[in-house]
Design a protein around this motif. Structure first.
Motif, short mmCIF file in Angstrom:
data_model
loop_
_atom_site.label_atom_id
_atom_site.label_comp_id
_atom_site.label_asym_id
_atom_site.label_seq_id
_atom_site.Cartn_x
_atom_site.Cartn_y
_atom_site.Cartn_z
N VAL A 166 0.88 -1.17 0.00
CA VAL A 166 0.00 0.00 0.00
C VAL A 166 0.91 1.21 0.00
O VAL A 166 1.60 1.47 0.98
N MET A 167 0.93 1.96 -1.09
CA MET A 167 1.84 3.10 -1.17
C MET A 167 1.30 4.33 -0.45
O MET A 167 2.05 5.22 -0.09
N SER A 168 -0.02 4.37 -0.20
CA SER A 168 -0.59 5.50 0.54
C SER A 168 -1.86 5.07 1.25
O SER A 168 -2.79 4.53 0.62
N LEU A 169 -1.94 5.31 2.56
CA LEU A 169 -3.16 5.01 3.32
C LEU A 169 -4.31 5.91 2.92
O LEU A 169 -5.46 5.65 3.30
N GLU A 170 -4.04 6.95 2.15
CA GLU A 170 -5.11 7.83 1.69
C GLU A 170 -6.08 7.10 0.76
O GLU A 170 -7.17 7.60 0.47
N ASP A 171 -5.69 5.91 0.28
CA ASP A 171 -6.58 5.10 -0.55
C ASP A 171 -7.57 4.30 0.28
O ASP A 171 -8.49 3.70 -0.27
N PHE A 172 -7.40 4.27 1.61
CA PHE A 172 -8.29 3.49 2.47
C PHE A 172 -9.60 4.24 2.72
O PHE A 172 -9.63 5.47 2.73
N ALA A 173 -10.67 3.47 2.93
CA ALA A 173 -11.96 4.07 3.31
C ALA A 173 -11.86 4.56 4.75
O ALA A 173 -11.26 3.91 5.61
N VAL A 174 -12.48 5.72 5.02
CA VAL A 174 -12.41 6.35 6.33
C VAL A 174 -13.81 6.42 6.94
O VAL A 174 -14.77 6.86 6.28
N THR A 175 -13.92 6.02 8.21
CA THR A 175 -15.14 6.26 8.98
C THR A 175 -14.77 7.20 10.11
O THR A 175 -13.91 6.87 10.94
N ARG A 176 -15.39 8.38 10.13
CA ARG A 176 -15.12 9.36 11.18
C ARG A 176 -16.38 9.59 11.98
O ARG A 176 -17.43 9.90 11.41
N ASP A 177 -16.28 9.42 13.29
CA ASP A 177 -17.44 9.60 14.18
C ASP A 177 -18.63 8.78 13.71
O ASP A 177 -19.78 9.23 13.75
N GLY A 178 -18.37 7.57 13.26
CA GLY A 178 -19.43 6.64 12.88
C GLY A 178 -19.99 6.81 11.49
O GLY A 178 -20.89 6.06 11.10
N ALA A 202 -2.83 4.42 13.69
CA ALA A 202 -2.08 5.49 13.05
C ALA A 202 -2.72 6.81 13.41
O ALA A 202 -3.78 6.87 14.05
N THR A 203 -2.10 7.90 12.99
CA THR A 203 -2.67 9.24 13.11
C THR A 203 -3.27 9.66 11.78
O THR A 203 -2.64 9.45 10.73
N MET A 204 -4.45 10.22 11.81
CA MET A 204 -5.07 10.82 10.64
C MET A 204 -5.36 12.28 10.93
O MET A 204 -5.89 12.61 12.00
N SER A 205 -5.00 13.16 10.01
CA SER A 205 -5.33 14.58 10.16
C SER A 205 -6.31 14.98 9.07
O SER A 205 -6.22 14.53 7.92
N GLY A 215 -6.99 0.79 12.06
CA GLY A 215 -7.10 0.37 10.67
C GLY A 215 -7.09 -1.13 10.51
O GLY A 215 -6.71 -1.88 11.41
N ASP A 216 -7.53 -1.56 9.33
CA ASP A 216 -7.53 -2.97 8.96
C ASP A 216 -6.91 -3.08 7.58
O ASP A 216 -7.47 -2.56 6.60
N VAL A 217 -5.74 -3.73 7.49
CA VAL A 217 -5.04 -3.81 6.21
C VAL A 217 -5.87 -4.59 5.20
O VAL A 217 -5.98 -4.19 4.03
N ALA A 218 -6.46 -5.70 5.61
CA ALA A 218 -7.22 -6.54 4.69
C ALA A 218 -8.46 -5.82 4.17
O ALA A 218 -8.80 -5.91 2.98
N ALA A 219 -9.15 -5.09 5.05
CA ALA A 219 -10.37 -4.38 4.66
C ALA A 219 -10.07 -3.04 4.00
O ALA A 219 -10.98 -2.42 3.46
N ARG A 220 -8.84 -2.59 4.07
CA ARG A 220 -8.42 -1.30 3.53
C ARG A 220 -9.33 -0.18 4.05
O ARG A 220 -9.92 0.59 3.31
N ALA A 221 -9.43 -0.13 5.38
CA ALA A 221 -10.33 0.83 6.02
C ALA A 221 -9.75 1.27 7.36
O ALA A 221 -9.01 0.53 8.01
N VAL A 222 -10.12 2.50 7.78
CA VAL A 222 -9.74 3.02 9.09
C VAL A 222 -10.95 3.66 9.74
O VAL A 222 -11.86 4.15 9.06
N THR A 223 -10.94 3.67 11.08
CA THR A 223 -12.01 4.27 11.87
C THR A 223 -11.41 5.15 12.95
O THR A 223 -10.46 4.73 13.64
N THR A 224 -11.93 6.35 13.12
CA THR A 224 -11.40 7.25 14.15
C THR A 224 -11.80 6.76 15.54
O THR A 224 -12.90 6.27 15.76
#
Length: 326
Positions: A166-178, A202-205, A215-224
């Protein structure tokens, strides 16, 4: 200069910490100037074999010292890195490729290159999962117009077993505050891996705020999970995260090295009074190691209890990027 006077100047200087872009520019200047040589350098071979030793960088080269005598004689290799980390016989080195570019280099236990590829920007953070399988890196990258400073971060993950990258985590789906979230200003940095090699933190700004994400590498997703958490480092028992917490939620005021309990989400500051701009490493379940720079920009590795008690102690003078080889 004494260790105490250096710490005082570090604390004062940290109070006027600048924004991300200026930090990146300052890092480039420091990286270009080698640190003074250590007081004693041994001829022993540096390896990533497990043992009561601490891996560091000394004068931009991978080095190792005995944890029983971290200020004593150290072995220094010929491997050049700006950041290094290792676990279970696998190392990651953010290394200069030439005067203008850098590489992620995966090292075996004898510090031999097993894989290398170019990355954009200036090296900043590096981590290896406890099993040695997963590798991560963060760089500062200039030229992204959506950032006020002109700098952003780029964070990637490599599975050394499968080669999946994964060259950039910015490609992952993001869930913020649900809720699902997308924004062009999203940046990530400072990955730390859980024991299963799939979950990471990780840190997300975004929007002027910094979040701890799971985050979950397999699901390619992160949650705050929580605001104002930067450069997380998961404890060996997987229950706590060491991190740098911006004073008054403003990085320009510096950071307190703190610890988050993942069960209660309560935060406790450590006894380190200086501003710590680093991703701390856990020496064991109760002790943190981290880098502080003096007013001349040269680094030392310090240690402090993770529970808020005790006081900081100088661990390895003239070194940075600590990584326990346990």
């Amino acid at each position: 200069m004494t260790a105490m006077s250096t710490r005082v100047k570090v604390a004062v200087a940290a109070g006027s910490a600048v924004l991300l872009g200026a930090v990146a520019a300052g890092y480039a200047a420091v990286a270009a100037e080698p640190a003074p040589p250590p007081a004693a350098v041994g001829a022993a071979t540096v390896t990533l074999d497990a043992g009561p030793r601490l891996l560091t960088i000394t004068d931009r080269h991978v080095a190792a010292v005995a944890l029983a005598d971290p200020a004593g004689t150290r072995a220094v290799s010929t491997v050049e890195c700006l950041r290094v980390y290792a676990a279970a016989g696998t190392g990651v080195c953010l290394a200069p490729e030439n005067a203008w570019s850098y590489q992620v280099v995966v090292l075996d236990r004898a510090l031999r290159r097993t894989r290398a590829f170019r990355i954009p920007g200036l090296p900043n953070r590096a981590r290896v999962s406890a099993s040695g399988r997963m590798v991560s890196w963060t760089t500062f990258v200039g030229g992204d117009s959506y950032t006020a400073s002109g700098f952003s971060t780029r964070t990637g993950i490599l599975d050394t077993r499968t080669g999946a990258t994964v060259m950039s985590l910015e490609d992952f789906a993001v869930t913020r505050d649900g809720r699902p979230y997308r924004n062009a200003d999203v940046n990530f940095w400072g990955v730390t891996f859980a024991a299963d090699d799939t979950v990471f933190y990780a840190t997300m700004s975004t929007g002027g705020k910094r979040y701890l994400v799971r985050g979950d590498v397999a699901a390619r997703a992160v949650t705050t999970l929580k605001e104002n958490v930067e450069c997380p480092s998961l404890s060996p028992d997987g229950r706590r995260i060491a991190f740098k917490q911006a004073i008054d939620a403003d990085p320009a005021k510096g950071w307190r090295l703190s610890v988050l309990d993942l069960d209660t989400m309560r935060v406790r500051a450590t006894a380190e009074p200086a501003s710590v701009d680093d991703q701390a490493a856990w020496l064991d379940d109760g002790t943190l190691a981290y880098t502080l720079r003096g007013d001349d920009g040269h680094p030392d590795v310090w240690a402090v209890p993770a529970d808020g008690t005790g006081r900081p102690r100088l661990l390895v003078p003239g070194a940075e990027s600590p990584s326990p080889l346990t």
